[in-house]
Scaffold this active site. Sequence first.
Site, mmCIF file in Angstrom:
data_model
loop_
_atom_site.group_PDB
_atom_site.id
_atom_site.type_symbol
_atom_site.label_atom_id
_atom_site.label_comp_id
_atom_site.label_asym_id
_atom_site.label_seq_id
_atom_site.Cartn_x
_atom_site.Cartn_y
_atom_site.Cartn_z
ATOM 1 N N ASP A 41 -3.744 2.393 -5.294
ATOM 2 C CA ASP A 41 -2.492 2.423 -4.533
ATOM 3 C C ASP A 41 -2.197 1.161 -3.730
ATOM 4 O OD1 ASP A 41 -4.126 2.784 -2.203
ATOM 5 O OD2 ASP A 41 -2.527 3.974 -1.284
ATOM 6 N N GLU A 42 -2.969 0.107 -3.932
ATOM 7 C CA GLU A 42 -2.671 -1.086 -3.148
ATOM 8 C C GLU A 42 -3.063 -2.373 -3.862
ATOM 9 O OE1 GLU A 42 -5.459 -1.783 0.343
ATOM 10 O OE2 GLU A 42 -6.009 0.238 -0.247
ATOM 11 N N ASP B 253 0.845 -1.192 0.000
ATOM 12 C CA ASP B 253 0.000 0.000 0.000
ATOM 13 C C ASP B 253 0.887 1.252 0.000
ATOM 14 O OD1 ASP B 253 -3.003 0.969 0.755
ATOM 15 O OD2 ASP B 253 -1.521 2.218 1.753
HETATM 16 N N1 DCP Z 1 -8.789 8.464 -0.783
HETATM 17 C C1 DCP Z 1 -9.900 9.265 -1.022
HETATM 18 N N2 DCP Z 1 -10.899 9.352 -0.094
HETATM 19 C C2 DCP Z 1 -10.823 8.669 1.064
HETATM 20 C C3 DCP Z 1 -9.743 7.814 1.313
HETATM 21 C C4 DCP Z 1 -8.727 7.747 0.359
HETATM 22 O O1 DCP Z 1 -9.956 9.896 -2.073
HETATM 23 N N3 DCP Z 1 -11.812 8.766 1.971
HETATM 24 C C5 DCP Z 1 -7.708 8.425 -1.783
HETATM 25 C C6 DCP Z 1 -6.593 9.347 -1.360
HETATM 26 C C7 DCP Z 1 -5.531 8.445 -0.831
HETATM 27 C C8 DCP Z 1 -5.734 7.201 -1.634
HETATM 28 O O2 DCP Z 1 -7.129 7.131 -1.888
HETATM 29 O O3 DCP Z 1 -4.241 9.004 -0.998
HETATM 30 C C9 DCP Z 1 -5.272 5.953 -0.926
HETATM 31 O O4 DCP Z 1 -6.024 5.795 0.267
HETATM 32 P P1 DCP Z 1 -5.407 5.159 1.557
HETATM 33 O O5 DCP Z 1 -6.527 4.801 2.449
HETATM 34 O O6 DCP Z 1 -4.443 4.083 1.177
HETATM 35 O O7 DCP Z 1 -4.639 6.356 2.269
HETATM 36 P P2 DCP Z 1 -3.291 7.056 1.920
HETATM 37 O O8 DCP Z 1 -2.525 6.348 0.862
HETATM 38 O O9 DCP Z 1 -3.565 8.490 1.654
HETATM 39 O O10 DCP Z 1 -2.509 6.980 3.297
HETATM 40 P P3 DCP Z 1 -1.820 5.709 4.015
HETATM 41 O O11 DCP Z 1 -0.370 6.071 4.082
HETATM 42 O O12 DCP Z 1 -2.443 5.644 5.352
HETATM 43 O O13 DCP Z 1 -2.091 4.508 3.193
HETATM 44 CA CA CA Z 2 -2.188 4.115 0.954
HETATM 45 CA CA CA Z 3 -4.894 2.186 0.035
#
Ligand code: DCP
Ligand code: CA
Ligand code: CA
Length: 365
Positions: free
Chosen positions: A108-109, A14
Site C-alpha cells: 500500500d505504499e 500511502d
Molecule cells: N498491516 C498488517 N499488520 C500490521 C500493520 C499493517 O497486516 N501490524 C496491514 C494492514 C494495513 C496494511 O498493512 O491495512 C497497511 O499498513 P499501514 O501501516 O499503512 O496502515 P493502514 O493502511 O491500515 O492505515 P494508515 O491509514 O494509517 O496508513
Molecule cells: Ca497505509
Molecule cells: Ca503502509
Amino acid sequence: MHDEIPIRKIIHVDMDAFFASVAQLDNPDLRGKPVAVGGPSDRGVISAASYEARKFGVRSAMSSIVAKKLCPDLIFVGSNFERYKEVSQKIRKIFLEYTALVEPLSLDEAYLDVTENKKGNPSATLIAKEIRQKIFEQTGLTASAGISINKFIAKVASDINKPNGQKTIAPEEVLDFLEKLDIRKFYGVGKVTQEKMYNLGIFTGKDLKTKSLEYLTETFGKSGAYYFFVVRGIHRSEVKPNRIRKSLGAERTFFENISSEIFMLERLQNIAEEIERRLKKSKVAGKTVTLKIKYSDFTLQTRSKTLPYFISDKALILETVKELLFQEKVSNSVRLLGISLSNLNTETKEKPLEKAVSVQLEFDF
Ligand code: DCP
Ligand code: CA
Ligand code: CA
C-alpha cells in the site's frame, strides 16, 4: 549548511486504512462503521482498523480482545490478499505514469522520485495531488502523500494529513520541521529506541541535533549515523525501483575461438549451471530459452525455443540448448556463447518443472 543538503523531489504515497478500506469498498454495509480486519477470536490480532474504529482507539497489531473492549460494536472481517494485490498493481501503474523511479515499500505504499518526471511537471505537490485523485478514480480508495527533499522526510510527512490528505515540506522548511519533530515520529525509531532516546533527554529533533556523531554511533550503533544525518536534512538513500526482471542470461567470450561442438557443449554446460544458480536464487523460472552465438567474424546469431512449461533446472536448460545448437550447423568458429531464459514466471508464480519430471520427458510417447 543548507547548501550541503542534497535536494530531490520525493513523494511518499500511502493508502489509508488499506485492508479495512478495501473491505468497506467491497461491502457497502461496512461503510461509515468501525471495521477491523482480523479474526474476532480471543487469540486474534487486528491487521487493520477503519478510521471509524480508530476513534475508539482500535489500532493494527492490537489483540482482538482489547479491541472489542474498546469498541464493542467493532465489526470483524477477513482478509483478501488477492484484492490487496490487485489494488496494489493499479496504484503502481499510476505511479509509473509519472516516473520509472518507484520503490514500493509494501502493497500500500511507495516512494517516487519525481525530480525529473514523465509529465515534465516541476511541482511534486501537484503531482501528488494528481496521483491521489487518479487512485481515487480508479480504485475508489483514498491515499495520503508526503512530499519533500528526501525519502525520510516524505515518509514522515505522509502521516501528517492522513487520511485523504497530503503535506509538503519545502526545502526551506526542512531544518525547522526536523527540529520540531517529535522523536517518536522519526521513521526508524521504534519503541525500544524511543525509550532509550527519552532516557537520554532526546524528545525532539532539536535535542537529537545536540548529540555528536561519535556519541550517537556509540549509543545506537550503525543507526546512530543515520539519526545524525537525517535530523540535518541529509538522507541520501535513492528511490530504488525493483524492476520486474524480463530475462536472465549469462555468456562467455573465449580466449580462443572454438569450432568443435563438443567444446561448445562443455562451455554451455557451465553457462547453464550459472543460470540455474541465479534462477534459483531469485526463485524464478522461464519458458523461452535463447542460445546466442557470436562468430569469429563478429556476426551474431540467436536461436530460441519456447517450451510449454517453466524451467529453471540446468539439465532441462541444457537439453533445449543442445537442440538449438544442433538444429543448424555452426558454420564458423565461435568467439562467444550465451544462454538466456525469458518469458519468466515473475508474474504468474507458476511452479517450474522439476528434475524428476525431466527424466520422464525423455521417453517418447
Ligand atoms: N498491516 C498488517 N499488520 C500490521 C500493520 C499493517 O497486516 N501490524 C496491514 C494492514 C494495513 C496494511 O498493512 O491495512 C497497511 O499498513 P499501514 O501501516 O499503512 O496502515 P493502514 O493502511 O491500515 O492505515 P494508515 O491509514 O494509517 O496508513
Ligand atoms: Ca497505509
Ligand atoms: Ca503502509
